[in-house]
Scaffold this motif. Structure first.
Motif, PDB file in Angstrom:
ATOM      1  N   SER A   1      45.582  56.885 132.345  1.00  0.00           N
ATOM      2  CA  SER A   1      44.697  57.553 131.305  1.00  0.00           C
ATOM      3  C   SER A   1      45.524  58.318 130.249  1.00  0.00           C
ATOM      4  O   SER A   1      45.167  58.974 129.408  1.00  0.00           O
ATOM      5  CB  SER A   1      44.010  58.663 132.083  1.00  0.00           C
ATOM      6  OG  SER A   1      45.097  59.602 132.818  1.00  0.00           O
ATOM      7  N   GLY A   2      46.947  57.715 129.859  1.00  0.00           N
ATOM      8  CA  GLY A   2      47.652  58.177 129.052  1.00  0.00           C
ATOM      9  C   GLY A   2      48.169  59.844 129.103  1.00  0.00           C
ATOM     10  O   GLY A   2      48.245  60.413 130.399  1.00  0.00           O
ATOM     11  N   ILE A   3      48.676  60.318 128.006  1.00  0.00           N
ATOM     12  CA  ILE A   3      49.585  61.546 128.011  1.00  0.00           C
ATOM     13  C   ILE A   3      48.510  62.477 128.248  1.00  0.00           C
ATOM     14  O   ILE A   3      49.033  63.301 129.264  1.00  0.00           O
ATOM     15  CB  ILE A   3      49.951  61.716 126.586  1.00  0.00           C
ATOM     16  CG1 ILE A   3      51.234  60.587 126.198  1.00  0.00           C
ATOM     17  CG2 ILE A   3      50.679  63.205 126.797  1.00  0.00           C
ATOM     18  CD1 ILE A   3      51.675  60.824 124.901  1.00  0.00           C
ATOM     19  N   ARG A   4      47.395  62.772 127.914  1.00  0.00           N
ATOM     20  CA  ARG A   4      46.343  63.667 128.475  1.00  0.00           C
ATOM     21  C   ARG A   4      46.220  63.816 129.889  1.00  0.00           C
ATOM     22  O   ARG A   4      45.930  64.828 130.512  1.00  0.00           O
ATOM     23  CB  ARG A   4      44.978  63.788 127.663  1.00  0.00           C
ATOM     24  CG  ARG A   4      45.041  63.800 126.255  1.00  0.00           C
ATOM     25  CD  ARG A   4      43.705  63.836 125.571  1.00  0.00           C
ATOM     26  NE  ARG A   4      43.766  64.306 124.385  1.00  0.00           N
ATOM     27  CZ  ARG A   4      42.781  64.267 123.319  1.00  0.00           C
ATOM     28  NH1 ARG A   4      41.605  63.881 123.893  1.00  0.00           N
ATOM     29  NH2 ARG A   4      42.917  64.653 122.040  1.00  0.00           N
ATOM     30  N   GLY A   5      45.983  62.540 130.470  1.00  0.00           N
ATOM     31  CA  GLY A   5      45.721  62.390 131.950  1.00  0.00           C
ATOM     32  C   GLY A   5      47.139  62.959 132.657  1.00  0.00           C
ATOM     33  O   GLY A   5      46.984  63.615 133.563  1.00  0.00           O
TER      34      GLY A   5
END
Length: 343
Positions: free
Chosen positions: A255-259
């Protein structure tokens, strides 16, 4: 000093994880001493410290896929049989194994011995409860008996209720029968008859049927099942829990950096959930209805599960679970003789 007889050769990761777990337990529980039964050349090199630990050499191993009763009778010098025999002879206070479930149960019943008045000893374990007044509940039978009569299920209600009250400290444990519906007339003839026996008894607090999807929701303190259904349900719960945790981990990583940042904030909660669902962080299953504490942990258990099981055994011996169970059964002999409404 409490002495525990250990089947060092039983389990998917034996003897390495068994020995490692026992050494963790030895350092954690100063009142315990351990007798490891196993093949000397396989076990001795793994032992780091022999303090309160004795190796008893054996020459045979009961494999996971062997026919239980036949293996128990034919392999009299196996690590499992010798450990169970030590308990029968009074040389040890309890018996532990992560090996062949059927062979453990056979050894518990035919070697350690069944308590008089118990028709069928059962395999019971505490599972996490995610609702209701208590953190966990007793689930039994988990595979000791593939087929049961109504009277056996009725006795499990008595034994499970006693265990929940005396060991887990639950007052007036709520007992439910695992079935394919909540209604009184659901299930096959065995479960319908068992329901009537439980409904009519004053020996425990019976609240009716429960479906498998509801048992983790805190709806009962004791869930009674036939061995086949109980074992299948337990494995379904374990498999689903581990799969969901793995999928959650994969979803976070993808989910990338936010995840990843969100996962860091949720890390304590996720770690707590993993602890609740991971059998390696729990103790083993108890064979209720035999003359000494017998604990069987998961075949794929690692050292942490082995060590935790030793703490569980210490509690059982200190609380004199077997002695209290034997007295309870004598005092409730009439209640244990279920009415003959079986098909």
């Amino acid at each position: 000093m409490i002495k525990i007889a250990i089947d060092a050769m039983g389990g998917d990761f034996a003897p390495e994880e068994i020995v490692k777990g026992i050494e963790i337990a030895r350092d954690r529980y100063p009142e315990l001493a351990f007798e490891l039964y196993g093949t000397e050349e396989a076990v001795r090199p793994l032992i780091q410290n022999f303090d309160r630990l004795t190796l008893v050499p054996t020459t045979e191993v009961i494999e996971m896929g062997e026919e239980p009763v036949k293996a128990m009778k034919n392999k009299t010098d196996s690590s499992m049989v010798r450990a169970a025999q030590a308990v029968k002879n009074g040389e040890a206070d309890a018996f532990f194994s992560a090996g062949n479930t059927g062979a453990i149960l056979s050894s518990a019943i035919f070697i350690v011995g069944r308590i008089k008045g118990v028709d069928r000893p059962a395999l019971a374990s505490a599972l996490p409860s995610f609702g209701g007044p208590n953190d966990s509940f007793v689930f039994m039978d988990l595979g000791a008996n593939a087929e049961n009569k109504p009277s056996h299920l009725y006795q499990y209600g008595i034994l499970g209720s006693f265990y929940a009250g005396s060991v887990m400290g639950i007052k007036q444990p709520r007992v439910r029968l695992l079935n394919n519906g909540g209604e009184e007339d659901k299930g096959d003839d065995t479960h319908k008859a068992a329901h009537q026996l439980m409904k009519q008894t004053a020996s425990f607090n019976f609240l009716g049927n429960v479906e498998a999807r509801e048992i983790l929701e805190g709806t009962a303190d004791v869930v009674v099942a036939d061995g086949f259904s109980g074992n299948a349900t337990l494995k379904a719960i374990e498999g689903t829990a581990m799969t969901m945790l793995d999928q959650l981990k994969s979803a976070i990583k993808g989910s990338g950096i936010r995840g990843m940042l969100g996962a860091l904030l949720l890390k304590p909660a996720l770690k707590s959930l993993k602890h609740e669902l991971d059998f390696n962080d729990q103790g083993g299953a108890v064979v209720l209805g035999v003359k000494a504490p017998v604990i069987k942990t998961h075949g794929s258990a690692k050292a942490s599960a082995v060590a935790n099981s030793m703490g569980q055994i210490q509690t059982m011996v200190k609380e004199d679970l077997v002695g209290k169970t034997t007295t309870f059964i004598k005092e409730n002999a009439d209640a244990l003789k279920a009415k003959k409404i079986e098909k």
